[in-house]
Design a protein around this motif. Structure first.
Motif, PDB file in Angstrom:
ATOM      1  N   GLN A 123       0.910  -1.175   0.088  1.00 11.29           N
ATOM      2  CA  GLN A 123      -0.058   0.147   0.029  1.00 11.29           C
ATOM      3  C   GLN A 123       0.931   1.250   0.009  1.00 11.29           C
ATOM      4  N   ARG A 130      -1.768  -1.411  -6.383  1.00 13.69           N
ATOM      5  CA  ARG A 130      -3.017  -1.753  -7.343  1.00 13.69           C
ATOM      6  C   ARG A 130      -2.856  -1.083  -8.625  1.00 13.69           C
ATOM      7  N   ASN A 159      -7.176  -2.150  -1.843  1.00 16.46           N
ATOM      8  CA  ASN A 159      -6.601  -2.228  -0.337  1.00 16.46           C
ATOM      9  C   ASN A 159      -7.677  -2.798   0.533  1.00 16.46           C
ATOM     10  N   VAL A 163      -3.230  -6.088   0.250  1.00 17.66           N
ATOM     11  CA  VAL A 163      -4.215  -5.784  -1.277  1.00 17.66           C
ATOM     12  C   VAL A 163      -4.803  -7.203  -1.561  1.00 17.66           C
ATOM     13  N   SER A 189       7.447  -2.271  -4.220  1.00 15.25           N
ATOM     14  CA  SER A 189       6.540  -3.078  -3.304  1.00 15.25           C
ATOM     15  C   SER A 189       7.440  -4.244  -2.767  1.00 15.25           C
TER      16      SER A 189
END
Length: 90
Positions: A13, A18, A36, A42, A67
């Motif tokens: 996040q 995403r 989220n 996620v 990430s």
């Protein structure tokens, strides 16, 4: 066609994860959604041709450049939802 539900854990996040998932899904012709969770993970659901979905989920597990995926729980679903596209949900 197969349908999967997944929860992705780690630094996912606030790093564009995403959008990364959505981009990979659209490029591969996948349908479904990503969002989220309140727990900092996620969540996603994806439908598509079996090998394409498996390859997509493996790419998601590897993560994006910003990430760090530490765990990914995946579950096959028995029924198709017949999504129209792949969206980011709030």
């Amino acid at each position: 066609m197969i349908h999967y539900h997944a929860i992705v854990k780690g630094r996912v996040q606030g790093v564009g994860f995403r959008y990364f998932v959505q981009g990979e899904a659209v490029n591969r012709g996948m349908k479904g959604w990503v969002r989220n969770t309140d727990e900092g993970h996620v969540e996603l659901k994806v439908e598509g041709e079996q090998q394409k979905v498996i390859d997509f989920l493996e790419t998601v597990r590897k993560g994006s450049p910003f990430s760090k995926v530490t765990d990914m729980q995946m579950e096959p679903l028995t029924e198709l939802a017949h999504y129209q596209d792949f969206r980011i949900r709030s």
